[in-house]
Design a protein around this motif. Structure first.
Motif, PDB file in Angstrom:
ATOM      1  N   ALA A 185     -31.481  -0.986 -65.095  1.00 42.22           N
ATOM      2  CA  ALA A 185     -32.596  -0.580 -65.957  1.00 42.22           C
ATOM      3  C   ALA A 185     -32.114  -0.031 -67.291  1.00 42.22           C
ATOM      4  O   ALA A 185     -32.882   0.047 -68.258  1.00 42.22           O
ATOM      5  N   GLN A 186     -30.819   0.313 -67.375  1.00 45.30           N
ATOM      6  CA  GLN A 186     -30.269   0.893 -68.603  1.00 45.30           C
ATOM      7  C   GLN A 186     -29.409  -0.098 -69.388  1.00 45.30           C
ATOM      8  O   GLN A 186     -28.859   0.252 -70.427  1.00 45.30           O
ATOM      9  N   GLY A 187     -29.271  -1.333 -68.872  1.00 44.67           N
ATOM     10  CA  GLY A 187     -28.359  -2.283 -69.490  1.00 44.67           C
ATOM     11  C   GLY A 187     -29.051  -3.463 -70.146  1.00 44.67           C
ATOM     12  O   GLY A 187     -30.270  -3.598 -70.130  1.00 44.67           O
ATOM     13  N   ASN A 188     -28.219  -4.348 -70.712  1.00 47.37           N
ATOM     14  CA  ASN A 188     -28.688  -5.556 -71.390  1.00 47.37           C
ATOM     15  C   ASN A 188     -28.561  -6.740 -70.435  1.00 47.37           C
ATOM     16  O   ASN A 188     -27.447  -7.155 -70.104  1.00 47.37           O
ATOM     17  N   PRO A 189     -29.673  -7.338 -69.997  1.00 47.36           N
ATOM     18  CA  PRO A 189     -29.605  -8.432 -69.025  1.00 47.36           C
ATOM     19  C   PRO A 189     -29.024  -9.725 -69.599  1.00 47.36           C
ATOM     20  O   PRO A 189     -28.732 -10.653 -68.842  1.00 47.36           O
ATOM     21  N   ASP A 190     -28.866  -9.788 -70.919  1.00 48.64           N
ATOM     22  CA  ASP A 190     -28.303 -10.985 -71.552  1.00 48.64           C
ATOM     23  C   ASP A 190     -26.847 -10.798 -71.972  1.00 48.64           C
ATOM     24  O   ASP A 190     -26.286 -11.648 -72.669  1.00 48.64           O
ATOM     25  N   ALA A 191     -26.240  -9.706 -71.550  1.00 49.65           N
ATOM     26  CA  ALA A 191     -24.876  -9.395 -71.993  1.00 49.65           C
ATOM     27  C   ALA A 191     -23.857 -10.392 -71.445  1.00 49.65           C
ATOM     28  O   ALA A 191     -22.897 -10.757 -72.131  1.00 49.65           O
ATOM     29  N   LEU A 192     -24.039 -10.839 -70.213  1.00 50.52           N
ATOM     30  CA  LEU A 192     -23.117 -11.768 -69.575  1.00 50.52           C
ATOM     31  C   LEU A 192     -23.832 -13.077 -69.272  1.00 50.52           C
ATOM     32  O   LEU A 192     -24.991 -13.070 -68.825  1.00 50.52           O
ATOM     33  N   ASP A 193     -23.161 -14.188 -69.525  1.00 46.62           N
ATOM     34  CA  ASP A 193     -23.705 -15.510 -69.206  1.00 46.62           C
ATOM     35  C   ASP A 193     -23.302 -15.859 -67.772  1.00 46.62           C
ATOM     36  O   ASP A 193     -22.160 -16.227 -67.511  1.00 46.62           O
ATOM     37  N   LEU A 194     -24.240 -15.718 -66.841  1.00 52.18           N
ATOM     38  CA  LEU A 194     -23.939 -15.892 -65.423  1.00 52.18           C
ATOM     39  C   LEU A 194     -24.727 -17.064 -64.836  1.00 52.18           C
ATOM     40  O   LEU A 194     -25.831 -17.372 -65.293  1.00 52.18           O
ATOM     41  N   PRO A 195     -24.172 -17.729 -63.810  1.00 52.99           N
ATOM     42  CA  PRO A 195     -24.833 -18.911 -63.233  1.00 52.99           C
ATOM     43  C   PRO A 195     -26.047 -18.540 -62.397  1.00 52.99           C
ATOM     44  O   PRO A 195     -26.157 -17.438 -61.855  1.00 52.99           O
ATOM     45  N   ARG A 196     -26.960 -19.522 -62.292  1.00 43.32           N
ATOM     46  CA  ARG A 196     -28.160 -19.392 -61.473  1.00 43.32           C
ATOM     47  C   ARG A 196     -28.281 -20.651 -60.615  1.00 43.32           C
ATOM     48  O   ARG A 196     -28.901 -21.632 -61.026  1.00 43.32           O
ATOM     49  N   LEU A 211     -22.312 -16.727 -58.078  1.00 42.91           N
ATOM     50  CA  LEU A 211     -22.679 -15.640 -58.988  1.00 42.91           C
ATOM     51  C   LEU A 211     -21.735 -14.461 -58.811  1.00 42.91           C
ATOM     52  O   LEU A 211     -21.240 -13.894 -59.795  1.00 42.91           O
ATOM     53  N   LYS A 212     -21.459 -14.106 -57.564  1.00 41.28           N
ATOM     54  CA  LYS A 212     -20.527 -13.020 -57.289  1.00 41.28           C
ATOM     55  C   LYS A 212     -19.143 -13.335 -57.866  1.00 41.28           C
ATOM     56  O   LYS A 212     -18.506 -12.484 -58.504  1.00 41.28           O
ATOM     57  N   SER A 213     -18.691 -14.578 -57.671  1.00 44.13           N
ATOM     58  CA  SER A 213     -17.378 -14.979 -58.190  1.00 44.13           C
ATOM     59  C   SER A 213     -17.349 -14.962 -59.710  1.00 44.13           C
ATOM     60  O   SER A 213     -16.335 -14.593 -60.326  1.00 44.13           O
ATOM     61  N   ALA A 214     -18.465 -15.350 -60.331  1.00 40.71           N
ATOM     62  CA  ALA A 214     -18.537 -15.355 -61.792  1.00 40.71           C
ATOM     63  C   ALA A 214     -18.405 -13.942 -62.347  1.00 40.71           C
ATOM     64  O   ALA A 214     -17.738 -13.719 -63.362  1.00 40.71           O
ATOM     65  N   VAL A 215     -19.031 -12.978 -61.683  1.00 40.61           N
ATOM     66  CA  VAL A 215     -18.904 -11.582 -62.111  1.00 40.61           C
ATOM     67  C   VAL A 215     -17.456 -11.122 -61.956  1.00 40.61           C
ATOM     68  O   VAL A 215     -16.892 -10.485 -62.859  1.00 40.61           O
TER      69      VAL A 215
END
Length: 338
Positions: A185-196, A211-215
């Protein structure tokens, strides 16, 4: 109905009337014990269940002000879950049913999570159900006879597992879901380009392992490059990726089934981000979306008692030779009762 739940690390018992009114709920949590290990240790969980199961049931009966003989039935989780943990609750329930002669209702753990939506609320199947918990991410349809059809689910990690693993990567405490939700809730949801995964597919499947591996890969890259990534941005980006998939797949399932009433249940259903995203979907698509009270989102005996009540109303009883099942499909479970 007396309900007993011991599928993982919560020893819980409850008395519920008419599948809706919670007369008592007693839960002994093992979170503090397992935090030192960063996750649930099955053998430790089983021993803790043995230590408190009788005390838990007796306290639930006392707080509900009922005797065992005044009940209409006894419900217990028979699977899926940790086998040793399940056996503790199942053995206790069989013992109480044997000495009392009460009807016995073996409950599928996920059916219990769905039934939690009817606690202290209106229960109106048929409904589409999204169940998101530590080990399960599934889309289901439940009918008026409390029978389930599985539409799709995860092909690898469940969403709750991914939350815990990403939380560990970020150095957050176990369980990781609430911690990530708060920081997101305090961060930027677009900061990281992650797979869906499966986002552009009509297939009603989920996958969160990538997704976990990408992080993990992104954090390792930042470490090598001495780059600072705010943990709030990591959590926000991860959570947004999860929510995009959950909302999209639920919307697709609603269109395919034509169902307008949707239950979102399981431990992750307490997530504030998920509740907000689903509320937005309800507005966009003119859907009715129901969440259990957060008290009943995590594993608890009240949801099992509620499920047992629905089984009783549908005339589906179990027998005392039912076993515990670490893996249990809905088809297998429904064949255990008649």
């Amino acid at each position: 109905m007396l309900g007993i739940e011991t599928s993982c690390d919560e020893t819980s018992a409850a008395v519920v009337a008419d599948g809706q009114s919670v007369r008592s709920l007693v839960t002994y949590s093992q979170i503090a014990i397992h935090q030192a290990f960063g996750g649930v240790v099955p053998e430790v969980a089983s021993r803790q269940h043995v230590a408190v199961i009788t005390r838990t049931v007796e306290q639930a009966l006392t707080e509900a002000n009922v005797q065992l003989s005044q009940l209409d039935g006894i419900a217990v989780t028979c699977g899926p879950g940790l086998l040793g943990a399940l056996l503790v609750g199942l053995s206790a329930a069989k013992g109480y049913a044997l000495v009392s002669g009460l009807p016995f209702f073996p409950v599928h753990h996920i059916a219990g999570h769905v039934a939690a939506a009817g606690l202290e609320a209106q229960w109106r199947p048929p409904m589409l159900c999204l169940v998101v918990s530590g080990g399960h991410t599934e889309l289901l349809v439940v009918d008026e006879n409390f029978r389930f059809q599985r539409l799709g689910g995860t092909v690898d990690d469940a969403a709750g597992e991914a939350y815990d693993k990403v939380a560990r990567l970020c150095g957050l405490n176990y369980p990781g879901g609430p911690e990530i939700d708060k920081l997101a809730a305090q961060g930027n949801p677009d900061a990281l380009d992650l797979p869906r995964s499966f986002l552009d597919s009509e297939e009603l499947s989920f996958s969160f392992s990538g997704l976990k591996s990408a992080v993990a890969n992104r954090l390792e890259k930042a470490r090598r490059n001495h780059e600072y990534l705010p943990v709030e941005d990591i959590c926000a980006s991860f959570q947004q990726a999860v929510l995009d998939v959950l909302v999209t797949k639920t919307s697709q399932a609603a269109k395919k089934t034509g169902l307008r009433r949707i239950v979102v249940a399981g431990g992750v259903a307490a997530n504030r981000g998920l509740r907000q995203a689903m509320a937005q979907l309800a507005c966009r698509a003119d859907l009715e979306i129901f969440f259990p009270n957060p008290v009943y989102c995590t594993d608890n005996g009240a949801m099992i008692a509620a499920a047992g009540s629905h089984m009783m109303k549908a005339g589906r009883h179990g027998t005392l030779d039912v076993n515990a099942y670490a893996n249990l499909s809905f088809a297998e479970w429904q064949n255990l009762t008649s």
